[in-house]
Write a protein that holds these residues in place. Structure first.
Motif, PDB file in Angstrom:
ATOM      1  N   PRO A  45       0.787  -1.235   0.000  1.00  0.00           N
ATOM      2  CA  PRO A  45       0.000   0.000   0.000  1.00  0.00           C
ATOM      3  C   PRO A  45       0.823   1.292   0.000  1.00  0.00           C
ATOM      4  O   PRO A  45       0.516   2.215  -0.752  1.00  0.00           O
ATOM      5  CB  PRO A  45      -0.847  -0.111   1.276  1.00  0.00           C
ATOM      6  CG  PRO A  45      -0.983  -1.588   1.491  1.00  0.00           C
ATOM      7  CD  PRO A  45       0.330  -2.166   1.034  1.00  0.00           C
ATOM      8  N   SER A  46       1.886   1.350   0.781  1.00  0.00           N
ATOM      9  CA  SER A  46       2.684   2.578   0.830  1.00  0.00           C
ATOM     10  C   SER A  46       3.420   2.829  -0.490  1.00  0.00           C
ATOM     11  O   SER A  46       3.598   3.974  -0.905  1.00  0.00           O
ATOM     12  CB  SER A  46       3.676   2.549   1.993  1.00  0.00           C
ATOM     13  OG  SER A  46       4.538   1.436   1.886  1.00  0.00           O
ATOM     14  N   LEU A  47       3.819   1.748  -1.174  1.00  0.00           N
ATOM     15  CA  LEU A  47       4.460   1.894  -2.471  1.00  0.00           C
ATOM     16  C   LEU A  47       3.433   2.306  -3.524  1.00  0.00           C
ATOM     17  O   LEU A  47       3.702   3.167  -4.366  1.00  0.00           O
ATOM     18  CB  LEU A  47       5.167   0.600  -2.892  1.00  0.00           C
ATOM     19  CG  LEU A  47       5.813   0.593  -4.274  1.00  0.00           C
ATOM     20  CD1 LEU A  47       6.797   1.752  -4.455  1.00  0.00           C
ATOM     21  CD2 LEU A  47       6.504  -0.750  -4.528  1.00  0.00           C
ATOM     22  N   ILE A  48       2.259   1.712  -3.460  1.00  0.00           N
ATOM     23  CA  ILE A  48       1.192   2.088  -4.393  1.00  0.00           C
ATOM     24  C   ILE A  48       0.883   3.580  -4.256  1.00  0.00           C
ATOM     25  O   ILE A  48       0.761   4.287  -5.262  1.00  0.00           O
ATOM     26  CB  ILE A  48      -0.076   1.239  -4.150  1.00  0.00           C
ATOM     27  CG1 ILE A  48       0.195  -0.230  -4.501  1.00  0.00           C
ATOM     28  CG2 ILE A  48      -1.260   1.790  -4.942  1.00  0.00           C
ATOM     29  CD1 ILE A  48      -0.889  -1.186  -4.041  1.00  0.00           C
ATOM     30  N   GLN A  49       0.776   4.058  -3.041  1.00  0.00           N
ATOM     31  CA  GLN A  49       0.495   5.477  -2.803  1.00  0.00           C
ATOM     32  C   GLN A  49       1.617   6.360  -3.336  1.00  0.00           C
ATOM     33  O   GLN A  49       1.356   7.394  -3.959  1.00  0.00           O
ATOM     34  CB  GLN A  49       0.273   5.723  -1.313  1.00  0.00           C
ATOM     35  CG  GLN A  49      -1.033   5.166  -0.804  1.00  0.00           C
ATOM     36  CD  GLN A  49      -1.113   5.154   0.702  1.00  0.00           C
ATOM     37  OE1 GLN A  49      -1.532   4.173   1.271  1.00  0.00           O
ATOM     38  NE2 GLN A  49      -0.703   6.222   1.335  1.00  0.00           N
ATOM     39  N   ALA A  50       2.862   5.975  -3.097  1.00  0.00           N
ATOM     40  CA  ALA A  50       3.999   6.766  -3.592  1.00  0.00           C
ATOM     41  C   ALA A  50       4.023   6.795  -5.113  1.00  0.00           C
ATOM     42  O   ALA A  50       4.255   7.846  -5.719  1.00  0.00           O
ATOM     43  CB  ALA A  50       5.313   6.200  -3.038  1.00  0.00           C
TER      44      ALA A  50
END
Length: 133
Positions: A45-50
């Motif tokens: 999720p944090s990579l998707i957001q970035a």
């Protein structure tokens, strides 16, 4: 109009937007390294957001910067270039901040897209105005 002052105003906002894009890119790389994801998003999720924060900026910033550059070349006053530049920059920064914090709808994302659209509208109206002899 002083085209040089308008060009300097545009140069300021192009430079700041490039730094914003660089920061967003570094945040993607940081998430990739942190989670060992070389390609794609790894369903992290944090990579998707970035990735989306960077991707969304790259979808809107180039067109806005073209508008700024053409305003400067067309002889728009530096203040017009600054108003469009700061509105676009604040919009993109707010949107990126909101998206990097959550993939859900948020106030920063809403403010960001609203400011971006206002910058686009202001640039479009000004460009049409300066296109009329």
């Amino acid at each position: 109009m002083d085209v040089t002052a308008s060009a300097q105003a545009a140069a300021l906002w192009v430079g700041l937007h490039l730094i914003l894009l660089l920061v967003l890119s570094v945040l993607v790389v940081r998430q990739r390294r942190l989670h060992g994801v070389v390609f794609g998003d790894g369903d992290v999720p944090s990579l998707i957001q970035a990735i989306r924060a960077f991707g969304n900026a790259t979808e809107y910033v180039p067109t806005g910067l073209i508008g700024l550059a053409v305003l400067a070349v067309a002889g728009a006053p530096p203040m017009v270039v600054h108003v469009v530049g700061v509105t676009l920059f604040l919009g993109r920064a707010a949107h990126a901040f909101g998206l990097s914090r959550s993939g859900e709808a948020s106030l920063p994302r809403s403010i960001g897209v609203t400011l971006t659209w206002l910058a686009y509208l202001a640039a479009a109206v000004a460009l049409i105005f300066y296109a009329i002899p």
